[in-house]
Design a protein around this motif. Sequence first.
Motif, short mmCIF file in Angstrom:
data_model
loop_
_atom_site.label_atom_id
_atom_site.label_comp_id
_atom_site.label_asym_id
_atom_site.label_seq_id
_atom_site.Cartn_x
_atom_site.Cartn_y
_atom_site.Cartn_z
N VAL A 100 -47.19 -63.65 -26.85
CA VAL A 100 -46.03 -64.33 -27.43
C VAL A 100 -45.58 -63.58 -28.67
CG1 VAL A 100 -45.14 -66.46 -28.43
CG2 VAL A 100 -46.78 -66.57 -26.55
N ALA A 101 -44.27 -63.31 -28.73
CA ALA A 101 -43.68 -62.67 -29.91
C ALA A 101 -42.64 -63.61 -30.50
CB ALA A 101 -43.04 -61.34 -29.53
N ARG A 117 -34.16 -46.77 -28.18
CA ARG A 117 -34.61 -46.49 -29.54
C ARG A 117 -33.86 -45.30 -30.15
NH1 ARG A 117 -41.10 -47.14 -28.31
NH2 ARG A 117 -41.28 -49.36 -28.89
N VAL A 118 -33.66 -44.26 -29.36
CA VAL A 118 -32.91 -43.09 -29.84
C VAL A 118 -31.48 -43.49 -30.20
CG1 VAL A 118 -31.94 -40.86 -29.17
CG2 VAL A 118 -34.33 -41.39 -28.64
N GLU A 119 -30.86 -44.30 -29.34
CA GLU A 119 -29.49 -44.75 -29.60
C GLU A 119 -29.42 -45.60 -30.87
OE1 GLU A 119 -25.42 -45.14 -29.18
OE2 GLU A 119 -26.82 -43.77 -28.19
N ALA A 120 -30.42 -46.46 -31.09
CA ALA A 120 -30.44 -47.31 -32.29
C ALA A 120 -30.54 -46.46 -33.55
CB ALA A 120 -31.61 -48.29 -32.21
N GLN A 121 -31.40 -45.43 -33.52
CA GLN A 121 -31.55 -44.57 -34.69
C GLN A 121 -30.32 -43.68 -34.89
OE1 GLN A 121 -34.04 -45.05 -36.87
NE2 GLN A 121 -34.42 -46.73 -35.43
N SER A 122 -29.71 -43.22 -33.80
CA SER A 122 -28.49 -42.43 -33.89
C SER A 122 -27.35 -43.25 -34.50
CB SER A 122 -28.09 -41.94 -32.49
OG SER A 122 -26.87 -41.25 -32.52
N GLN A 136 -60.48 -50.45 -20.17
CA GLN A 136 -59.13 -50.10 -20.64
C GLN A 136 -58.82 -50.75 -21.97
OE1 GLN A 136 -56.06 -51.36 -17.95
NE2 GLN A 136 -54.53 -49.96 -18.77
N ASP A 137 -58.10 -50.03 -22.82
CA ASP A 137 -57.68 -50.59 -24.10
C ASP A 137 -56.42 -51.43 -23.86
OD1 ASP A 137 -56.83 -51.18 -26.64
OD2 ASP A 137 -57.10 -49.15 -27.44
N ALA A 138 -56.55 -52.74 -24.01
CA ALA A 138 -55.44 -53.66 -23.71
C ALA A 138 -54.23 -53.43 -24.62
CB ALA A 138 -55.91 -55.10 -23.83
N ARG A 139 -54.44 -52.83 -25.80
CA ARG A 139 -53.33 -52.61 -26.73
C ARG A 139 -52.31 -51.59 -26.20
NH1 ARG A 139 -56.66 -50.91 -31.91
NH2 ARG A 139 -57.64 -49.72 -30.23
N THR A 140 -52.72 -50.80 -25.23
CA THR A 140 -51.81 -49.79 -24.67
C THR A 140 -50.94 -50.36 -23.54
OG1 THR A 140 -53.48 -49.02 -23.09
CG2 THR A 140 -53.43 -47.94 -25.24
N VAL A 141 -51.16 -51.62 -23.18
CA VAL A 141 -50.37 -52.26 -22.11
C VAL A 141 -49.51 -53.34 -22.76
CG1 VAL A 141 -50.46 -53.46 -19.90
CG2 VAL A 141 -52.27 -51.85 -20.52
N ARG A 142 -48.26 -53.00 -23.05
CA ARG A 142 -47.37 -53.91 -23.75
C ARG A 142 -46.13 -54.21 -22.92
NH1 ARG A 142 -49.89 -56.69 -27.67
NH2 ARG A 142 -50.89 -55.35 -29.23
N LYS A 143 -45.78 -55.50 -22.84
CA LYS A 143 -44.56 -55.90 -22.16
C LYS A 143 -43.48 -56.32 -23.16
CE LYS A 143 -44.68 -56.47 -18.10
NZ LYS A 143 -44.46 -55.58 -16.93
N ILE A 144 -43.85 -56.40 -24.44
CA ILE A 144 -42.90 -56.72 -25.50
C ILE A 144 -42.89 -55.54 -26.46
CG2 ILE A 144 -42.33 -58.29 -27.39
CD1 ILE A 144 -43.85 -60.49 -25.90
N VAL A 145 -41.71 -54.95 -26.69
CA VAL A 145 -41.62 -53.75 -27.52
C VAL A 145 -40.46 -53.88 -28.51
CG1 VAL A 145 -42.64 -52.22 -25.80
CG2 VAL A 145 -40.18 -52.61 -25.79
N LYS A 146 -40.57 -53.17 -29.63
CA LYS A 146 -39.50 -53.14 -30.63
C LYS A 146 -38.53 -52.00 -30.31
CE LYS A 146 -40.30 -53.71 -35.06
NZ LYS A 146 -40.90 -53.62 -36.41
N ILE A 147 -37.23 -52.31 -30.40
CA ILE A 147 -36.20 -51.28 -30.30
C ILE A 147 -35.85 -50.79 -31.70
CG2 ILE A 147 -33.84 -50.77 -29.56
CD1 ILE A 147 -35.79 -51.25 -27.26
N ASP A 148 -35.74 -51.73 -32.65
CA ASP A 148 -35.50 -51.45 -34.06
C ASP A 148 -36.18 -52.56 -34.84
OD1 ASP A 148 -34.55 -50.31 -36.38
OD2 ASP A 148 -32.46 -50.21 -35.74
N ASP A 149 -36.08 -52.52 -36.16
CA ASP A 149 -36.76 -53.53 -36.97
C ASP A 149 -36.29 -54.94 -36.66
OD1 ASP A 149 -38.20 -51.57 -38.27
OD2 ASP A 149 -36.76 -51.36 -39.91
N HIS A 150 -35.07 -55.08 -36.18
CA HIS A 150 -34.47 -56.40 -35.99
C HIS A 150 -34.17 -56.71 -34.52
CE1 HIS A 150 -31.24 -53.55 -35.97
NE2 HIS A 150 -30.38 -54.46 -35.57
N ILE A 151 -34.59 -55.83 -33.61
CA ILE A 151 -34.32 -56.04 -32.17
C ILE A 151 -35.60 -55.83 -31.38
CG2 ILE A 151 -33.02 -55.25 -30.15
CD1 ILE A 151 -30.80 -54.37 -31.98
#
Length: 252
Positions: free
Chosen positions: A206-207, A89-94, A55-70
């Motif tokens: 860690v992020a 994400r849709v709400e942030a862009q809207s 399995q490609d470990a990069r496809t299993v993420r527990k930390i994600v970006k909502i916007d550039d600053h969140i």
Amino acid sequence: MARYDRAITVFSPDGHLFQVEYALEAVRKGTLAVGVRGKDTIVLGVEKKSTAKLQDARTVRKIVKIDDHICLAFAGLTADARVLVNRARVEAQSYRLTLDEKVSVDYITKHIAGIQQKYTQSGGVRPFGISTLIVGFDALGAPQLYQTDPSGIYSAWKANAIGRNSKTIREFLEKHYVETSGRDTIKLALKALMETVEAGGKSVEVAVMEKDTGLRILSDDEVDALVKEVEAEKAAADAAKRGGQGAGGGSS
């Protein structure tokens, strides 16, 4: 009890919504996530699930970006998290498109909590089986850390943990939390994770979010180096403590 745990909209006689409590149990069985707020830095740390050899470990993420600053970390059902993250994400862009400014951490937290709460009082649906830790900086540049849970409750924190063994980690943070900055904030988050997880680049993600540089995911080598540094500091503190006790015993 059996009559009351089948429908999300039916309270039990003692005031429980069992489906919401079951969703919270799904969170408690999820992989651990820790958030620590410093003076100028916010750190999210999560326990990595072991991946299959092919399995490609990069496809299993527990930390994600909502916007550039969140940024968001979650514990619980990954599929539920994907749906909730996409809606956020849709709400942030809207928001950006409508008001021509970045969405605030407080606003997006309320939006996510509102969706979670809606799914606790609608027929034909079930609650989201996740809790989230949402981090970012407000308009004045102050770091923010929020938590939401399946019931739709949200609250601001200096440091918190969700998922498996979160109670143990929260107790550790209550004893050891001080407002730090930069590298010290990262090390505090790692120390908390190391209470229940064998920390290292292979088992921990860690992020780090800073006002000027934004979100940065630490590489495995950086995590390993920080873990060694934390372990060395702990060993030195233990040695000093033993030395102090020995000197005290000799003087008596």
